[in-house]
Structures are given as C-alpha cells and as structure tokens.
Write a protein that holds these residues in place. Structure first.
Motif, PDB file in Angstrom:
ATOM      1  N   VAL A  96      55.798 -20.052 -35.699  1.00  0.00           N
ATOM      2  CA  VAL A  96      54.414 -19.616 -35.490  1.00  0.00           C
ATOM      3  C   VAL A  96      54.192 -19.371 -33.999  1.00  0.00           C
ATOM      4  O   VAL A  96      54.658 -20.146 -33.164  1.00  0.00           O
ATOM      5  N   ALA A  97      53.468 -18.306 -33.674  1.00  0.00           N
ATOM      6  CA  ALA A  97      53.086 -18.022 -32.294  1.00  0.00           C
ATOM      7  C   ALA A  97      51.671 -18.544 -32.078  1.00  0.00           C
ATOM      8  O   ALA A  97      50.806 -18.411 -32.948  1.00  0.00           O
ATOM      9  N   PHE A  98      51.442 -19.139 -30.919  1.00  0.00           N
ATOM     10  CA  PHE A  98      50.151 -19.731 -30.575  1.00  0.00           C
ATOM     11  C   PHE A  98      49.666 -19.158 -29.252  1.00  0.00           C
ATOM     12  O   PHE A  98      50.461 -18.875 -28.367  1.00  0.00           O
ATOM     13  N   ALA A  99      48.340 -19.052 -29.114  1.00  0.00           N
ATOM     14  CA  ALA A  99      47.731 -18.598 -27.863  1.00  0.00           C
ATOM     15  C   ALA A  99      46.777 -19.682 -27.360  1.00  0.00           C
ATOM     16  O   ALA A  99      45.878 -20.098 -28.091  1.00  0.00           O
ATOM     17  N   PRO A 100      46.970 -20.163 -26.123  1.00  0.00           N
ATOM     18  CA  PRO A 100      46.031 -21.128 -25.561  1.00  0.00           C
ATOM     19  C   PRO A 100      44.861 -20.428 -24.871  1.00  0.00           C
ATOM     20  O   PRO A 100      45.001 -19.303 -24.383  1.00  0.00           O
ATOM     21  N   ALA A 101      43.708 -21.090 -24.856  1.00  0.00           N
ATOM     22  CA  ALA A 101      42.534 -20.562 -24.154  1.00  0.00           C
ATOM     23  C   ALA A 101      41.725 -21.739 -23.633  1.00  0.00           C
ATOM     24  O   ALA A 101      41.740 -22.821 -24.213  1.00  0.00           O
ATOM     25  N   PHE A 102      41.014 -21.527 -22.518  1.00  0.00           N
ATOM     26  CA  PHE A 102      40.152 -22.555 -21.945  1.00  0.00           C
ATOM     27  C   PHE A 102      38.707 -22.133 -22.092  1.00  0.00           C
ATOM     28  O   PHE A 102      38.356 -20.976 -21.856  1.00  0.00           O
ATOM     29  N   ASN A 103      37.858 -23.075 -22.499  1.00  0.00           N
ATOM     30  CA  ASN A 103      36.433 -22.796 -22.714  1.00  0.00           C
ATOM     31  C   ASN A 103      35.597 -23.830 -21.976  1.00  0.00           C
ATOM     32  O   ASN A 103      35.852 -25.030 -22.106  1.00  0.00           O
ATOM     33  N   THR A 104      34.605 -23.361 -21.223  1.00  0.00           N
ATOM     34  CA  THR A 104      33.647 -24.249 -20.577  1.00  0.00           C
ATOM     35  C   THR A 104      32.395 -23.446 -20.258  1.00  0.00           C
ATOM     36  O   THR A 104      32.459 -22.217 -20.143  1.00  0.00           O
ATOM     37  N   ILE A 105      31.288 -24.152 -20.133  1.00  0.00           N
ATOM     38  CA  ILE A 105      30.053 -23.482 -19.710  1.00  0.00           C
ATOM     39  C   ILE A 105      29.720 -23.837 -18.266  1.00  0.00           C
ATOM     40  O   ILE A 105      28.679 -23.476 -17.750  1.00  0.00           O
ATOM     41  N   ARG A 106      30.626 -24.552 -17.600  1.00  0.00           N
ATOM     42  CA  ARG A 106      30.393 -25.027 -16.237  1.00  0.00           C
ATOM     43  C   ARG A 106      30.859 -24.028 -15.197  1.00  0.00           C
ATOM     44  O   ARG A 106      32.025 -23.637 -15.181  1.00  0.00           O
ATOM     45  N   ALA A 107      29.964 -23.623 -14.307  1.00  0.00           N
ATOM     46  CA  ALA A 107      30.347 -22.782 -13.174  1.00  0.00           C
ATOM     47  C   ALA A 107      31.250 -23.599 -12.255  1.00  0.00           C
ATOM     48  O   ALA A 107      31.062 -24.797 -12.080  1.00  0.00           O
ATOM     49  N   GLY A 108      32.259 -22.974 -11.695  1.00  0.00           N
ATOM     50  CA  GLY A 108      33.149 -23.652 -10.760  1.00  0.00           C
ATOM     51  C   GLY A 108      34.276 -24.422 -11.422  1.00  0.00           C
ATOM     52  O   GLY A 108      35.027 -25.122 -10.755  1.00  0.00           O
ATOM     53  N   PHE A 109      34.436 -24.313 -12.746  1.00  0.00           N
ATOM     54  CA  PHE A 109      35.497 -25.018 -13.480  1.00  0.00           C
ATOM     55  C   PHE A 109      36.212 -23.978 -14.335  1.00  0.00           C
ATOM     56  O   PHE A 109      35.619 -23.371 -15.221  1.00  0.00           O
TER      57      PHE A 109
END
Length: 190
Positions: A96-109
């Motif tokens: 299986v192929a996987f894709a990572p992603a980052f999620n935040t609502i914080r400015a500067g992070f």
C-alpha cells in the motif's frame, strides 16, 4: 482510564495500544479557556472514544512510533525547527502507498516531510521524517497543536486515514527585568 481502554478493546479486540491511545486523545473534550498545559488533551469522553473505534474501517496501519508527538520549543530562538521520525506497519495483505500530511490552524506552526508518498509492502514497516517549523513571533506562549494524517493513496482505502496528534510546548516569551534577559534566560545580578 483503564476501564475505558477495556471498553475500546471489547469493541475492537485487534486495536494496538497506540490506536487505543490515539482514540482517547482525539476524542477528549477540551475545556474552553483552559491552557493545554493545565488540562492535557482534555476530559476523556468514553462514549465518543468507543464510537470512534467502532466507526474505524478495518485497519491498514499500526503506528510503531510513540503518540502523540510532543516536543518543547526552546525559548532562546526566534524560530525553531525539529525533525521526528514516524514509523508505522502496513497490516494489510498487500503493498500500500501512503501520503503524509500536516494539519493545523495555528499561524507560525508548519511541517514538511522527507517523502510525499511511502510504499510499504504487506506486513512491512514504513517511515518518514517530518520537520516541524515554529515561528515564535507568530505563536502564542502556550502549547500549540496539529495532526499528521497518514492516508492510503489507493482510492479503495482512502477512508482509512490514520491521525497522529502533535503537541508543541512553546515556552515563555521575552521577559525583561533586573534579573531576566531576553527570551527567559536567567541571569544572577547579585
């Protein structure tokens, strides 16, 4: 806490300890106006945690890394970056192929990954390095958070996303007095 973990195991006996911890953390209820430093993830919500694990489709990965990902931002720098390795096992019977992603609502992070996609053979372990960036001019003096999602890129498995909480403890801001210098570094003036 042990009783709620037992309920989760009763609902889904195949859950790993990391999946149980993730369900407890991601369904906790935060107290409004209370710093994450004082409340952690918040109040455990047993019903929501059980419903969350029941709703999980059959697993695709088992996280091998410790969750949540937690790190401390030293207060002596204007910006800060740190890299962490995230490891996980493909628990399906096929590659299986996987894709990572980052999620935040914080400015500067923000975050970047060393790979946009990771293909992991059946039963194999995949890993990626995530580098987090914090701009102290934009973030408040408290804990900030986000999530890393690990999503299969195969359309038939795309609903089987795994979410890893990320907590950055942003320490004290600049303070100035007769005994403190910029960025919280203590100096004995006696």
């Amino acid at each position: 806490m042990a009783g709620i973990a037992a309920l989760l195991i009763q609902a889904r006996p195949e859950l790993t300890p990391a999946q149980i911890k993730n369900a407890l953390l991601t369904t906790a209820v935060s107290y409004s106006g209370v710093s994450p430093d004082l409340q952690g993830a918040g109040l455990v919500n047993a019903e929501s945690a059980v419903q969350a694990v029941i709703a999980l489709p059959q697993g695709v990965i088992a996280l091998e890394s410790e969750i949540p990902i937690v790190f401390d931002d030293p207060p002596t720098t204007a910006s800060f970056q740190i890299s962490k390795t995230v490891s996980f096992r493909n628990i399906t019977q096929s590659s299986v192929a996987f894709a990572p992603a980052f999620n935040t609502i914080r400015a500067g992070f923000s975050a970047t990954f060393d790979k946009n996609e990771i293909t992991v053979p059946a039963g194999g372990i995949g890993e990626f390095v995530v580098t987090f960036f914090i701009d102290n001019a934009l973030v408040p003096s408290q804990s900030i958070d986000g999530t890393i999602s690990i999503t299969p890129t195969t359309p038939a498995l795309a609903d089987r996303q795994y979410v890893v909480p990320v907590i950055a403890n942003v320490l004290s801001r600049v303070r100035a007095s007769s005994s403190f210098l910029d960025f919280g570094v203590f100096v004995n003036t006696a």
